[in-house]
Design a protein around this motif. Structure first.
Motif, PDB file in Angstrom:
ATOM      1  N   TYR A  51      38.773  48.780  71.853  1.00 38.00           N
ATOM      2  CA  TYR A  51      39.139  48.746  73.071  1.00 38.00           C
ATOM      3  C   TYR A  51      39.203  49.482  74.197  1.00 38.00           C
ATOM      4  CZ  TYR A  51      41.752  44.863  71.227  1.00 38.00           C
ATOM      5  OH  TYR A  51      42.176  43.918  70.772  1.00 38.00           O
ATOM      6  N   ASP A  52      38.602  49.499  75.444  1.00 38.60           N
ATOM      7  CA  ASP A  52      38.545  50.790  76.159  1.00 38.60           C
ATOM      8  C   ASP A  52      38.850  49.588  77.797  1.00 38.60           C
ATOM      9  OD1 ASP A  52      37.543  53.004  77.593  1.00 38.60           O
ATOM     10  OD2 ASP A  52      36.432  52.528  76.899  1.00 38.60           O
ATOM     11  N   LEU A  53      39.274  50.757  78.809  1.00 41.04           N
ATOM     12  CA  LEU A  53      39.046  50.595  80.334  1.00 41.04           C
ATOM     13  C   LEU A  53      37.755  50.336  80.696  1.00 41.04           C
ATOM     14  CD1 LEU A  53      41.297  53.184  81.432  1.00 41.04           C
ATOM     15  CD2 LEU A  53      42.072  50.791  80.665  1.00 41.04           C
ATOM     16  N   TYR A  56      38.092  48.042  87.851  1.00 40.73           N
ATOM     17  CA  TYR A  56      39.745  47.820  88.008  1.00 40.73           C
ATOM     18  C   TYR A  56      39.285  46.315  88.313  1.00 40.73           C
ATOM     19  CZ  TYR A  56      44.322  46.631  88.616  1.00 40.73           C
ATOM     20  OH  TYR A  56      45.364  45.823  88.050  1.00 40.73           O
ATOM     21  N   VAL A  75      37.717  43.598  86.111  1.00 41.24           N
ATOM     22  CA  VAL A  75      38.548  43.399  84.720  1.00 41.24           C
ATOM     23  C   VAL A  75      38.575  41.855  85.271  1.00 41.24           C
ATOM     24  CG1 VAL A  75      40.880  43.563  83.594  1.00 41.24           C
ATOM     25  CG2 VAL A  75      39.751  45.865  84.583  1.00 41.24           C
ATOM     26  N   ARG A  82      36.327  44.758  77.086  1.00 39.61           N
ATOM     27  CA  ARG A  82      36.607  45.800  76.106  1.00 39.61           C
ATOM     28  C   ARG A  82      38.410  45.775  76.023  1.00 39.61           C
ATOM     29  NH1 ARG A  82      34.202  47.999  72.168  1.00 39.61           N
ATOM     30  NH2 ARG A  82      31.478  47.128  71.637  1.00 39.61           N
ATOM     31  N   GLU A  83      38.602  45.514  77.725  1.00 37.97           N
ATOM     32  CA  GLU A  83      39.917  45.656  77.714  1.00 37.97           C
ATOM     33  C   GLU A  83      40.742  44.519  77.875  1.00 37.97           C
ATOM     34  OE1 GLU A  83      42.308  47.476  81.539  1.00 37.97           O
ATOM     35  OE2 GLU A  83      40.355  47.147  81.929  1.00 37.97           O
ATOM     36  N   SER A  84      40.541  43.855  77.283  1.00 37.87           N
ATOM     37  CA  SER A  84      41.775  42.387  77.624  1.00 37.87           C
ATOM     38  C   SER A  84      41.840  42.859  76.195  1.00 37.87           C
ATOM     39  CB  SER A  84      40.831  41.658  77.219  1.00 37.87           C
ATOM     40  OG  SER A  84      41.907  39.913  76.636  1.00 37.87           O
ATOM     41  N   ARG A 142      46.617  43.949  78.057  1.00 40.38           N
ATOM     42  CA  ARG A 142      45.115  44.590  78.953  1.00 40.38           C
ATOM     43  C   ARG A 142      45.442  46.522  77.465  1.00 40.38           C
ATOM     44  NH1 ARG A 142      44.095  46.361  83.494  1.00 40.38           N
ATOM     45  NH2 ARG A 142      45.809  45.568  84.818  1.00 40.38           N
ATOM     46  N   TYR A 143      44.316  47.130  77.682  1.00 36.83           N
ATOM     47  CA  TYR A 143      44.267  47.913  77.105  1.00 36.83           C
ATOM     48  C   TYR A 143      45.084  49.170  78.203  1.00 36.83           C
ATOM     49  CZ  TYR A 143      42.398  52.598  74.396  1.00 36.83           C
ATOM     50  OH  TYR A 143      42.945  53.583  73.865  1.00 36.83           O
ATOM     51  N   ALA A 144      44.304  48.761  79.258  1.00 36.61           N
ATOM     52  CA  ALA A 144      45.944  49.298  80.425  1.00 36.61           C
ATOM     53  C   ALA A 144      47.162  49.123  79.574  1.00 36.61           C
ATOM     54  CB  ALA A 144      45.766  49.002  81.587  1.00 36.61           C
TER      55      ALA A 144
END
Length: 518
Positions: A245-247, A251, A254, A263-265, A389-391
């Motif tokens: 995973y990654d941001l 923004y 996304v 990758r953020e999901s 999300r990864y965030a």
């Protein structure tokens, strides 16, 4: 109840009295309940069916997860005070009761998903499966069941624990389990899912929409955060980085349908634009002011008069963004126009929220911009709903580390999210004072995850809901004269929604939550 038992008795007598050739309820040329689980493809088809109620859940979850918080409110529709409008307003105003159709819908949609997951789990033995396939199917079903019970226990407290399908009348009338018992089952299912599911596989920066080890890990970590088991949560959250995973860099990107399951999901509810299958989403239409034509905003001539006007960002929400935070413009837009005598909005322009000043004779209504994307048909969009999300994981990790007194380590995850939000490292947080950092992380979660149905749960989880929402009520009552004195009287009882009255009418064993009609 007596009539139900008589019916079951007659049915049982008929079943044993008739010859097998008299009636065959299992046609060999069609998919029926008897042969639905006989092969792996059919079993996976049933598993897809267990995901489907999540679409219905998300259409109601923003009332309970976002409008119940200080992030959003609603447009008061004074020309129609029908039940459909009033009940949704009541959720935001903390004046809802056990007959509210929209809180009740959350309850029923969750149990629909649980029922379908149970059917998959208890019928898996009918199909010849490899160990890999069996683990994958069971892990996904356990994730779905755990996710739905996690929704239920946070919204309603202890609820009946259905862990198998209902085969006789008595099975349908379980009493409420305690919240601790529900959490124990959630943890068991989530742990099993983590053990059985595989890491996500990214192809061209995307993955499939099904639950993976990452989704189960994130779910279990959030459960531990809710229970204040910060060390256990941190261990799980740290493991996500190695899964790939990654941001994303941007923004706003996304939330684009072009970047579904990126990758953020970690997990998102799947919707599909189109005129077949009723799989499309329509969130942007629900979040815009009611209008006879939304084309200036949506690009498609359409009428959202009956579904619009909900989840409107509050001025407090807009003001909470820091200067230069790119997430503000990506998350909130301004619909500019004017209301007619019937309180329908005529759009004249789509404006940026940044430094907005209304044009002469116009008003600006904020709306959630995250879910505005190009589509071809009215009320028919391709937007998925983000769950994890990864965030979210990074900010949760920062919180878990800070709560263990490790503020220095928390800064790395926190500032990784902020660097994207501001486009540089100039806005990095440097303080490691635990109390100060706690508030900073909570603020960061509010703006990063705005309008994704996290805010209410975060307020309850951190013990801030009563304080924050009573203060929000004071602000709103100064703006909106229609709010009654009974609104926003938030106490510990209001941290849970009431058990649906229709369920209690059927099952007297279901006790009501305190503070609601008994």
């Amino acid at each position: 109840m007596k009539r139900l038992y008589i019916f079951i008795t007659i049915l049982a007598f008929t079943a044993v009295s008739c010859k097998k050739s008299f009636i065959d309820l299992s046609p060999q040329d069609q998919i029926s309940g008897a042969n639905l689980y006989k092969t792996e493809p059919l079993l996976r088809q049933a598993l897809i069916g267990a995901y489907t109620p999540l679409r219905d859940l998300m259409v109601n979850d923003f009332y309970t997860g976002e409008m119940r918080s200080d992030n959003t409110h609603y447009e008061f529709y004074q020309v129609d005070r029908g039940t459909a409008y009033v009940q949704r307003e009541n959720i935001a105003d903390f004046t809802d009761d056990p007959t509210n159709a929209y809180t009740n819908a959350v309850y029923f949609h969750c149990y629909n998903g649980i029922t379908r997951a149970n059917l998959v789990l208890e019928n898996m033995g009918q199909a010849p499966l490899s160990d890999t396939a069996a683990n994958d199917i069971a892990g996904q079903a356990e994730f779905i069941r755990a996710f739905n019970y996690f929704k239920l226990v946070r919204y309603f407290g202890g609820v009946p624990l259905f862990l198998k399908s209902i085969r006789k009348a008595d099975d349908a009338f379980l009493p409420r389990s305690t919240a601790d018992e529900v959490y124990a089952q959630i943890i068991k299912d989530a742990q099993d899912a983590v053990a059985k599911l595989s890491d996500p596989v990214f192809a061209a920066n995307k993955q499939g929409g099904q639950a993976t080890k990452g989704a189960a890990t994130m779910l279990l970590a959030e459960v531990y955060m809710t229970q204040k088991k910060y060390a256990e949560a941190a261990t799980l959250l740290t493991s996500l980085d190695a899964m790939g995973y990654d941001l994303l860099t941007d923004y706003a990107a996304v939330f684009s349908p072009a970047n579904k399951n990126s990758r953020e999901s970690i997990f998102e509810v799947q919707y599909l634009e189109g005129l077949q299958g009723n799989q499309f989403s329509d969130f942007i239409y629900r979040f815009l002011p009611r209008s006879l034509d939304t084309k200036i905003i949506t690009g498609v001539k359409s009428n959202n008069r009956t579904i619009g006007g909900w989840n409107t960002p509050t001025q407090d929400m807009i003001a909470t963004y820091e200067p230069d935070d790119k997430r503000l413009d990506a998350s909130i837009g301004i619909a500019e126009g004017a209301y007619d005598a019937s309180f329908q909005f005529t759009f004249s322009a789509n404006k940026s929220v940044l430094n907005y000043t209304p044009a002469a004779g116009k008003v600006g209504v904020p709306y959630i911009k995250k879910y505005l994307h190009t589509h071809a048909n009215p009320l028919n969009t391709d937007d998925n709903w983000p769950i994890y999300r990864y965030a979210d994981a990074l900010l949760m990790l920062a919180e878990a580390l800070n709560e263990q007194g490790n503020g220095g380590a928390a800064l790395a995850s926190l500032n990784r999210v902020r660097a994207r939000a501001f486009g540089d490292g100039a806005h990095n947080i440097t303080t490691t004072a635990q109390a100060v950092l706690r508030d900073i992380i909570a603020h960061e979660r509010r703006v990063e995850l705005a309008f994704e149905n996290h805010r209410w749960h975060d307020l309850v989880r951190t013990g801030k809901a009563i304080e924050v929402m009573n203060a929000d009520g004071i602000r709103l009552k100064q703006i909106y004269p229609y709010l009654s004195p009974a609104s926003y009287q938030v106490n510990a009882n209001k941290l849970l929604f009431p058990i649906p009255q229709s369920e209690r009418d059927l099952n007297p064993a279901l006790a009501q939550n305190p503070g609601y009609p008994q």
